[in-house]
Design a protein around this motif. Structure first.
Motif, PDB file in Angstrom:
ATOM      1  N   SER A 265     -37.076  68.399 -15.394  1.00  0.00           N
ATOM      2  CA  SER A 265     -38.259  67.569 -15.177  1.00  0.00           C
ATOM      3  C   SER A 265     -37.873  66.227 -14.572  1.00  0.00           C
ATOM      4  CB  SER A 265     -38.999  67.367 -16.499  1.00  0.00           C
ATOM      5  OG  SER A 265     -40.170  66.601 -16.297  1.00  0.00           O
ATOM      6  N   THR A 266     -36.725  65.694 -14.966  1.00  0.00           N
ATOM      7  CA  THR A 266     -36.248  64.429 -14.404  1.00  0.00           C
ATOM      8  C   THR A 266     -35.970  64.577 -12.912  1.00  0.00           C
ATOM      9  OG1 THR A 266     -35.276  63.745 -16.500  1.00  0.00           O
ATOM     10  CG2 THR A 266     -34.443  62.673 -14.516  1.00  0.00           C
ATOM     11  N   VAL A 267     -35.291  65.658 -12.555  1.00  0.00           N
ATOM     12  CA  VAL A 267     -35.011  65.916 -11.135  1.00  0.00           C
ATOM     13  C   VAL A 267     -36.317  66.028 -10.355  1.00  0.00           C
ATOM     14  CG1 VAL A 267     -33.962  67.477  -9.462  1.00  0.00           C
ATOM     15  CG2 VAL A 267     -32.833  67.067 -11.658  1.00  0.00           C
ATOM     16  N   GLU A 268     -37.248  66.792 -10.914  1.00  0.00           N
ATOM     17  CA  GLU A 268     -38.533  66.987 -10.224  1.00  0.00           C
ATOM     18  C   GLU A 268     -39.272  65.674 -10.044  1.00  0.00           C
ATOM     19  OE1 GLU A 268     -40.283  69.812 -12.813  1.00  0.00           O
ATOM     20  OE2 GLU A 268     -39.351  71.545 -11.852  1.00  0.00           O
ATOM     21  N   GLY A 269     -39.169  64.797 -11.041  1.00  0.00           N
ATOM     22  CA  GLY A 269     -39.828  63.496 -10.935  1.00  0.00           C
ATOM     23  C   GLY A 269     -39.281  62.698  -9.776  1.00  0.00           C
TER      24      GLY A 269
ATOM     25  N   LEU B  11     -37.816  63.944  -7.125  1.00  0.00           N
ATOM     26  CA  LEU B  11     -38.219  64.625  -5.893  1.00  0.00           C
ATOM     27  C   LEU B  11     -39.667  64.284  -5.528  1.00  0.00           C
ATOM     28  CD1 LEU B  11     -36.644  68.160  -6.444  1.00  0.00           C
ATOM     29  CD2 LEU B  11     -35.900  66.427  -4.804  1.00  0.00           C
ATOM     30  N   GLN B  12     -40.497  64.165  -6.538  1.00  0.00           N
ATOM     31  CA  GLN B  12     -41.908  63.889  -6.281  1.00  0.00           C
ATOM     32  C   GLN B  12     -42.098  62.548  -5.586  1.00  0.00           C
ATOM     33  OE1 GLN B  12     -44.392  64.046  -9.775  1.00  0.00           O
ATOM     34  NE2 GLN B  12     -46.166  64.667  -8.565  1.00  0.00           N
ATOM     35  N   VAL B  13     -41.261  61.582  -5.916  1.00  0.00           N
ATOM     36  CA  VAL B  13     -41.367  60.256  -5.263  1.00  0.00           C
ATOM     37  C   VAL B  13     -40.380  60.135  -4.100  1.00  0.00           C
ATOM     38  CG1 VAL B  13     -42.234  59.148  -7.344  1.00  0.00           C
ATOM     39  CG2 VAL B  13     -39.755  59.214  -6.926  1.00  0.00           C
ATOM     40  N   LYS B  14     -39.758  61.245  -3.747  1.00  0.00           N
ATOM     41  CA  LYS B  14     -38.833  61.328  -2.611  1.00  0.00           C
ATOM     42  C   LYS B  14     -37.610  60.418  -2.759  1.00  0.00           C
ATOM     43  CE  LYS B  14     -42.458  62.777   0.566  1.00  0.00           C
ATOM     44  NZ  LYS B  14     -43.148  62.562   1.853  1.00  0.00           N
ATOM     45  N   ASP B  15     -37.178  60.245  -4.015  1.00  0.00           N
ATOM     46  CA  ASP B  15     -35.938  59.520  -4.268  1.00  0.00           C
ATOM     47  C   ASP B  15     -34.833  60.568  -4.370  1.00  0.00           C
ATOM     48  OD1 ASP B  15     -33.808  57.988  -5.079  1.00  0.00           O
ATOM     49  OD2 ASP B  15     -34.914  56.891  -6.632  1.00  0.00           O
ATOM     50  N   TYR B  16     -34.352  61.006  -3.209  1.00  0.00           N
ATOM     51  CA  TYR B  16     -33.440  62.142  -3.173  1.00  0.00           C
ATOM     52  C   TYR B  16     -32.044  61.789  -3.678  1.00  0.00           C
ATOM     53  CZ  TYR B  16     -37.221  64.030  -0.383  1.00  0.00           C
ATOM     54  OH  TYR B  16     -38.448  64.439   0.045  1.00  0.00           O
TER      55      TYR B  16
END
Length: 384
Positions: free
Chosen positions: A56-60, A62-67
């Motif tokens: 979920s942390t990774v997805e969060g 990714l959602q804000v495009k902080d790759y």
């Protein structure tokens, strides 16, 4: 095209959801079960496992495009759960997004060893190779996909694209035609094949393909533009204008399309419409190369002499169509009975030795001499 294989649906709610997207089920997730469930105060836990929370942390991120942060979190996920297939898939994706393409493929190889779908890994690894400019490696992977399934549309499309990029036009045409065998009314593929056939010099074949594309997809802007230009070259100006008018209706700011539409109108003798399109090209910042002469001519024929002179001077400054422009300037001076000035402009056109205008200008010089002589005789008769 290069974005074809970026997985767009990574923003999921749980690790199980992410795994499902990659064709992984509960068996793959079971490997992450070594961590105890997180304690909560009352009610159900927010996440079933610590791995869920990390996913979920990774997805969060990714959602804000902080790759960058997403990659760091995904790396930690794989370090804590080295046998967790989903973690390696996420890490491969995140590394690709931060342009670490070699490292991305390493993560995908680990996922493959853990049981990830082979075709899914091949497409992602091939994408990374393309981004690295390793086209042969990418093509090898797509061919492996075809060995497994000779109708694989992704492999056929990407091989067509890559061979076109590498100027292997015969091979590119082969792959696009194989695609059409499976999907004969795919307008995107037909348009791609038309581009390749144009490179191969297959004029009539290109026209057939472009017309077929427009039958299936009447608003295909790429096909409208290419067919419009082809029709101009074949001197079918009315048909060209029809296609290009539709294109600029869809894309009003398409300077290239407006340029070609103006050319079609000019050849049809529709000078006012042509002038409007040429002026729009200039307003849009499009290339005016080769247009100064036609635009100035349209202005003269519309009685816009001031604007015509502006265009002539702009063209001369741009070093464009100079003999034609000097000749038009000379004719404008003739109308105002400034014969010596007209002779000077026509002389410049002669010096340039640009057919057909230099020859035309030479004849005009002789004409100006006669007109000047006649005007002088009339003036002397009036004085007697």
């Amino acid at each position: 095209m290069l974005r074809t294989f970026i997985y767009a649906g990574l923003i999921l709610i749980t690790a199980a959801g992410f795994a499902g997207a990659f064709g992984m089920g509960s068996t793959a997730l079971a490997a992450a079960g070594s961590d105890a469930a997180l304690p909560t105060v009352g009610g159900e836990p927010a996440f079933a496992t610590r791995a869920d929370a990390m996913v979920s942390t990774v997805e969060g991120f990714l959602q804000v495009k902080d790759y960058v942060a997403a990659e760091k979190a995904a790396l930690e996920l794989t370090e804590r759960n080295p046998e967790f297939l989903t973690g390696w898939m996420m890490l491969g994706y995140c590394r690709s997004r931060v342009s670490k393409f070699e490292e991305s493929n390493q993560a995908y190889h680990k996922a493959l060893a853990l049981g990830a779908d082979k075709r899914s890994i091949q497409t992602r690894e091939a994408y990374n190779h393309i981004r690295l400019g390793k086209y042969d490696e990418a093509k090898a992977l797509y061919r492996e996909m075809l060995d497994a399934n000779e109708t694989d549309s992704v492999a056929l499309k990407q091989l067509g694209y890559l061979d076109g990029k590498l100027e292997n036009y015969d091979d590119a045409a082969y792959y696009y035609r194989k695609l059409l065998d499976n999907d004969p009314e795919n307008s995107e593929v037909i348009a791609s094949l038309a581009k390749i056939e144009a490179k191969r010099g297959g004029g009539n074949e290109v026209r057939i393909l472009l017309e077929k594309t427009l039958e299936l997809d009447p608003d295909n802007t790429d096909a409208l533009g290419k067919l419009g230009l082809m029709l101009i070259r074949e001197k079918e100006f009315t048909a060209a204008a029809d296609r290009l008018l539709k294109l600029v209706t869809i894309e009003p700011a398409n300077a290239k399309a407006r340029r070609n539409l103006g050319v079609a109108y000019y050849q049809l003798g529709k000078k006012s419409k042509a002038r409007s399109e040429f002026e729009r090209v200039s307003e849009l910042g499009g290339s005016m190369k080769g247009l100064y002469g036609p635009l100035a001519d349209c202005c003269v024929r519309s009685g816009l002499n001031t604007r015509a002179l502006e265009v002539i001077k702009q063209g001369l400054q741009a070093n464009e169509q100079k003999a034609w422009l000097y000749s038009m300037w000379g004719k404008m001076l003739e109308k105002s009975k400034r014969y010596d000035a007209a002779i000077a402009k026509f002389s410049k056109a002669v010096e340039l030795k640009e057919a057909p205008w230099s020859g035309y200008a030479r004849k005009q010089i002789a004409r100006q001499v006669k007109l000047k002589h006649r005007a002088e005789m009339i003036s002397q008769q009036g004085m007697q």
